[in-house]
Design an enzyme around this catalytic site. Sequence first.
Site, PDB file in Angstrom:
ATOM      1  N   GLN A   1       0.852  -1.195   0.000  1.00  0.00           N
ATOM      2  CA  GLN A   1       0.000   0.000   0.000  1.00  0.00           C
ATOM      3  C   GLN A   1       0.886   1.243   0.000  1.00  0.00           C
ATOM      4  O   GLN A   1       0.389   2.355  -0.185  1.00  0.00           O
ATOM      5  CB  GLN A   1      -0.906   0.025   1.232  1.00  0.00           C
TER       6      GLN A   1
ATOM      7  N   HIS B   1      -1.177   1.510  -4.483  1.00  0.00           N
ATOM      8  CA  HIS B   1      -1.536   2.916  -4.272  1.00  0.00           C
ATOM      9  C   HIS B   1      -0.582   3.862  -4.993  1.00  0.00           C
ATOM     10  O   HIS B   1      -0.527   5.052  -4.676  1.00  0.00           O
ATOM     11  CB  HIS B   1      -1.547   3.237  -2.771  1.00  0.00           C
TER      12      HIS B   1
ATOM     13  N   CYS C   1       4.711  18.618 -18.886  1.00  0.00           N
ATOM     14  CA  CYS C   1       4.967  17.183 -19.070  1.00  0.00           C
ATOM     15  C   CYS C   1       6.135  17.019 -20.054  1.00  0.00           C
ATOM     16  O   CYS C   1       6.058  17.525 -21.199  1.00  0.00           O
ATOM     17  CB  CYS C   1       3.722  16.505 -19.644  1.00  0.00           C
TER      18      CYS C   1
ATOM     19  N   CYS D   1       4.564  15.156 -23.384  1.00  0.00           N
ATOM     20  CA  CYS D   1       3.642  15.754 -24.375  1.00  0.00           C
ATOM     21  C   CYS D   1       3.686  17.270 -24.343  1.00  0.00           C
ATOM     22  O   CYS D   1       3.040  17.939 -25.135  1.00  0.00           O
ATOM     23  CB  CYS D   1       2.204  15.273 -24.115  1.00  0.00           C
TER      24      CYS D   1
ATOM     25  N   GLY E   1       2.551  -4.571   9.062  1.00  0.00           N
ATOM     26  CA  GLY E   1       2.571  -3.128   9.305  1.00  0.00           C
ATOM     27  C   GLY E   1       1.444  -2.369   8.662  1.00  0.00           C
ATOM     28  O   GLY E   1       1.657  -1.292   8.101  1.00  0.00           O
TER      29      GLY E   1
ATOM     30  N   LEU F   1       2.872  -3.899  14.983  1.00  0.00           N
ATOM     31  CA  LEU F   1       3.288  -3.379  16.290  1.00  0.00           C
ATOM     32  C   LEU F   1       2.128  -3.514  17.269  1.00  0.00           C
ATOM     33  O   LEU F   1       2.308  -3.742  18.447  1.00  0.00           O
ATOM     34  CB  LEU F   1       3.687  -1.908  16.133  1.00  0.00           C
TER      35      LEU F   1
HETATM   36  C1  BV8 Z   1     -11.470   2.494  -3.758  1.00  0.00           C
HETATM   37  C2  BV8 Z   1      -2.573   7.676  -1.062  1.00  0.00           C
HETATM   38  C3  BV8 Z   1     -13.105   2.002  -5.393  1.00  0.00           C
HETATM   39  C4  BV8 Z   1      -1.174   7.710  -1.356  1.00  0.00           C
HETATM   40  C5  BV8 Z   1      -3.955   6.199   0.191  1.00  0.00           C
HETATM   41  C6  BV8 Z   1     -15.685   0.434   1.360  1.00  0.00           C
HETATM   42  C7  BV8 Z   1     -15.674   0.416   2.720  1.00  0.00           C
HETATM   43  C8  BV8 Z   1     -15.067   1.452   3.435  1.00  0.00           C
HETATM   44  C9  BV8 Z   1     -14.442   2.511   2.766  1.00  0.00           C
HETATM   45  C10 BV8 Z   1     -14.424   2.514   1.403  1.00  0.00           C
HETATM   46  C11 BV8 Z   1     -15.028   1.481   0.702  1.00  0.00           C
HETATM   47  N1  BV8 Z   1     -14.856   1.735  -0.617  1.00  0.00           N
HETATM   48  C12 BV8 Z   1     -14.161   2.892  -0.778  1.00  0.00           C
HETATM   49  C13 BV8 Z   1     -13.892   3.405   0.441  1.00  0.00           C
HETATM   50  C14 BV8 Z   1     -13.203   4.675   0.658  1.00  0.00           C
HETATM   51  C15 BV8 Z   1     -11.708   4.553   0.893  1.00  0.00           C
HETATM   52  C16 BV8 Z   1     -11.426   4.010   2.275  1.00  0.00           C
HETATM   53  O1  BV8 Z   1     -11.021   2.881   2.421  1.00  0.00           O
HETATM   54  N2  BV8 Z   1     -11.605   4.856   3.270  1.00  0.00           N
HETATM   55  C17 BV8 Z   1     -11.287   4.445   4.620  1.00  0.00           C
HETATM   56  C18 BV8 Z   1     -10.289   5.405   5.236  1.00  0.00           C
HETATM   57  C19 BV8 Z   1     -12.577   4.357   5.411  1.00  0.00           C
HETATM   58  N3  BV8 Z   1     -10.992   3.760  -0.085  1.00  0.00           N
HETATM   59  C20 BV8 Z   1     -10.733   4.283  -1.294  1.00  0.00           C
HETATM   60  O2  BV8 Z   1     -11.154   5.357  -1.645  1.00  0.00           O
HETATM   61  C21 BV8 Z   1      -9.865   3.446  -2.223  1.00  0.00           C
HETATM   62  N4  BV8 Z   1     -10.499   3.374  -3.517  1.00  0.00           N
HETATM   63  O3  BV8 Z   1     -11.969   1.804  -2.899  1.00  0.00           O
HETATM   64  O4  BV8 Z   1     -11.814   2.468  -5.103  1.00  0.00           O
HETATM   65  C22 BV8 Z   1     -13.917   3.242  -5.381  1.00  0.00           C
HETATM   66  C23 BV8 Z   1     -13.801   4.125  -6.444  1.00  0.00           C
HETATM   67  C24 BV8 Z   1     -14.571   5.281  -6.407  1.00  0.00           C
HETATM   68  C25 BV8 Z   1     -15.422   5.548  -5.332  1.00  0.00           C
HETATM   69  C26 BV8 Z   1     -15.499   4.644  -4.273  1.00  0.00           C
HETATM   70  C27 BV8 Z   1     -14.744   3.483  -4.293  1.00  0.00           C
HETATM   71  C28 BV8 Z   1      -8.502   4.096  -2.423  1.00  0.00           C
HETATM   72  C29 BV8 Z   1      -7.640   3.876  -1.214  1.00  0.00           C
HETATM   73  C30 BV8 Z   1      -6.234   4.452  -1.450  1.00  0.00           C
HETATM   74  C31 BV8 Z   1      -6.146   5.769  -0.760  1.00  0.00           C
HETATM   75  N5  BV8 Z   1      -4.772   6.264  -0.792  1.00  0.00           N
HETATM   76  N6  BV8 Z   1      -2.803   6.833   0.096  1.00  0.00           N
HETATM   77  C32 BV8 Z   1      -0.477   8.284  -0.179  1.00  0.00           C
HETATM   78  O5  BV8 Z   1      -0.666   9.488   0.080  1.00  0.00           O
HETATM   79  O6  BV8 Z   1       0.248   7.502   0.462  1.00  0.00           O
HETATM   80  S1  BV8 Z   1      -4.374   5.362   1.599  1.00  0.00           S
HETATM   81  C33 BV8 Z   1      -3.181   5.400   2.800  1.00  0.00           C
HETATM   82  O7  BV8 Z   1      -3.599   4.423   3.780  1.00  0.00           O
HETATM   83  C34 BV8 Z   1      -1.815   4.942   2.374  1.00  0.00           C
HETATM   84  O8  BV8 Z   1      -1.729   4.451   1.061  1.00  0.00           O
HETATM   85  C35 BV8 Z   1      -1.548   3.787   3.351  1.00  0.00           C
HETATM   86  O9  BV8 Z   1      -0.688   2.867   2.833  1.00  0.00           O
HETATM   87  C36 BV8 Z   1      -2.912   3.260   3.503  1.00  0.00           C
HETATM   88  C37 BV8 Z   1      -3.147   2.234   4.553  1.00  0.00           C
HETATM   89  O10 BV8 Z   1      -2.613   2.694   5.762  1.00  0.00           O
HETATM   90  P1  BV8 Z   1      -1.560   1.758   6.507  1.00  0.00           P
HETATM   91  O11 BV8 Z   1      -0.469   1.431   5.563  1.00  0.00           O
HETATM   92  O12 BV8 Z   1      -2.267   0.621   7.155  1.00  0.00           O
HETATM   93  O13 BV8 Z   1      -0.954   2.747   7.578  1.00  0.00           O
HETATM   94  P2  BV8 Z   1      -1.579   3.172   8.991  1.00  0.00           P
HETATM   95  O14 BV8 Z   1      -0.864   4.405   9.425  1.00  0.00           O
HETATM   96  O15 BV8 Z   1      -3.069   3.167   8.918  1.00  0.00           O
HETATM   97  O16 BV8 Z   1      -1.166   1.987   9.963  1.00  0.00           O
HETATM   98  C38 BV8 Z   1       0.208   1.781  10.256  1.00  0.00           C
HETATM   99  C39 BV8 Z   1       0.344   0.371  10.789  1.00  0.00           C
HETATM  100  O17 BV8 Z   1       1.718   0.112  10.990  1.00  0.00           O
HETATM  101  C40 BV8 Z   1      -0.347   0.167  12.117  1.00  0.00           C
HETATM  102  O18 BV8 Z   1      -1.041  -1.061  12.120  1.00  0.00           O
HETATM  103  C41 BV8 Z   1       0.810   0.114  13.116  1.00  0.00           C
HETATM  104  O19 BV8 Z   1       0.540  -0.756  14.204  1.00  0.00           O
HETATM  105  C42 BV8 Z   1       1.913  -0.449  12.261  1.00  0.00           C
HETATM  106  N7  BV8 Z   1       3.273  -0.073  12.685  1.00  0.00           N
HETATM  107  C43 BV8 Z   1       3.716   1.146  13.042  1.00  0.00           C
HETATM  108  N8  BV8 Z   1       5.040   1.068  13.313  1.00  0.00           N
HETATM  109  C44 BV8 Z   1       5.413  -0.218  13.109  1.00  0.00           C
HETATM  110  C45 BV8 Z   1       4.288  -0.949  12.706  1.00  0.00           C
HETATM  111  N9  BV8 Z   1       4.325  -2.267  12.441  1.00  0.00           N
HETATM  112  C46 BV8 Z   1       5.517  -2.892  12.576  1.00  0.00           C
HETATM  113  N10 BV8 Z   1       6.648  -2.257  12.951  1.00  0.00           N
HETATM  114  C47 BV8 Z   1       6.634  -0.934  13.233  1.00  0.00           C
HETATM  115  N11 BV8 Z   1       7.765  -0.332  13.610  1.00  0.00           N
END
Ligand code: BV8
Length: 240
Positions: A90, A108, A135, A138, A175, A202
Amino acid sequence: MNVFVLTGAGVSAESGLATFRGKDGMWRRHSPFDLATPQAFKRDPDLVLSFYDARRRALLAALPNDAHRALARLETELSSRGITLFLCTQNVDDLHERAGSQEVTHMHGELRKARCTACDQTLAWDGDMPRGAACPRCGASGSLRPHVVWFEEMPLHMERIDAMLDRADLFVAIGTSGTVHPASRFVEQARAAGASTVEINLQPYGRGAAFDERRIGPATRAVPAWVGEVLAKLDSAGNL
Ligand code: BV8
């Protein structure tokens, strides 16, 4: 045999790249709807471009960590045994590649790439991205955006990802908080297809006990340990 590994921001946290929802996460300081949606980009392109410029600069100063390196080693070792590792991330950073992983699927998008909304080409992009940048392909001006998937945009490579989930023997989430759809449902899909499921984190995923096994700890320790055990088991028992 097929192994599906899904990584999230936690695998890059110990390389110094901020996660999204942790205590100092990016979405704690900004709303994703001001920075990571097509509407936000239309409303305030300078704000969105500067957000990604800052992350691109941080990425260029970051280095892969032992978790990234362990996954690169796993890919090599499994491939020598005729086993496919499908590494789906992701993350938009390239630390998996810089650690040596050859096949990485960025669902992503990628921070070190730009996309032209005029000719739809994607191109390597390491500098800042000013609003009026032309760009190089183009010549259109003001048509460049970061090659990342924003909320409400369709993630990339979903057909291939679905196919690999449906034939996974082992699914491992590393993660990730399991918050963002559709990545958040991958574990259920792999499980429904018969895969064993492991979470390395974590702290545990927010919901449900969809995992057969949970390994709690920092990725730079937990991932190399898990990789070592997988390879030892393959050598002794011949299975995952
Ligand atoms: C889509 C952009 C179809 C790039 C990102 C159905 C149900 C619910 C919601 C939706 C659904 N359908 C659509 C949605 C809406 C939405 C969504 O999911 N919303 C959520 C927030 C409710 N999804 C979308 O819009 C997706 N598209 O579904 O397409 C569609 C089309 C049109 C209309 C509707 C639907 C698109 C999703 C992509 C969004 N872009 N990023 C950027 O800027 O990076 S998302 C963003 O979150 C990042 O990409 C990131 O990778 C991603 C996930 O987060 P995590 O990687 O899990 O990171 P997080 O901080 O949350 O957690 C960190 C973890 O690491 C924790 O667990 C922690 O414990 C752990 N950790 C921390 N330190 C350590 C560790 N683990 C080990 N060691 C450590 N040291």
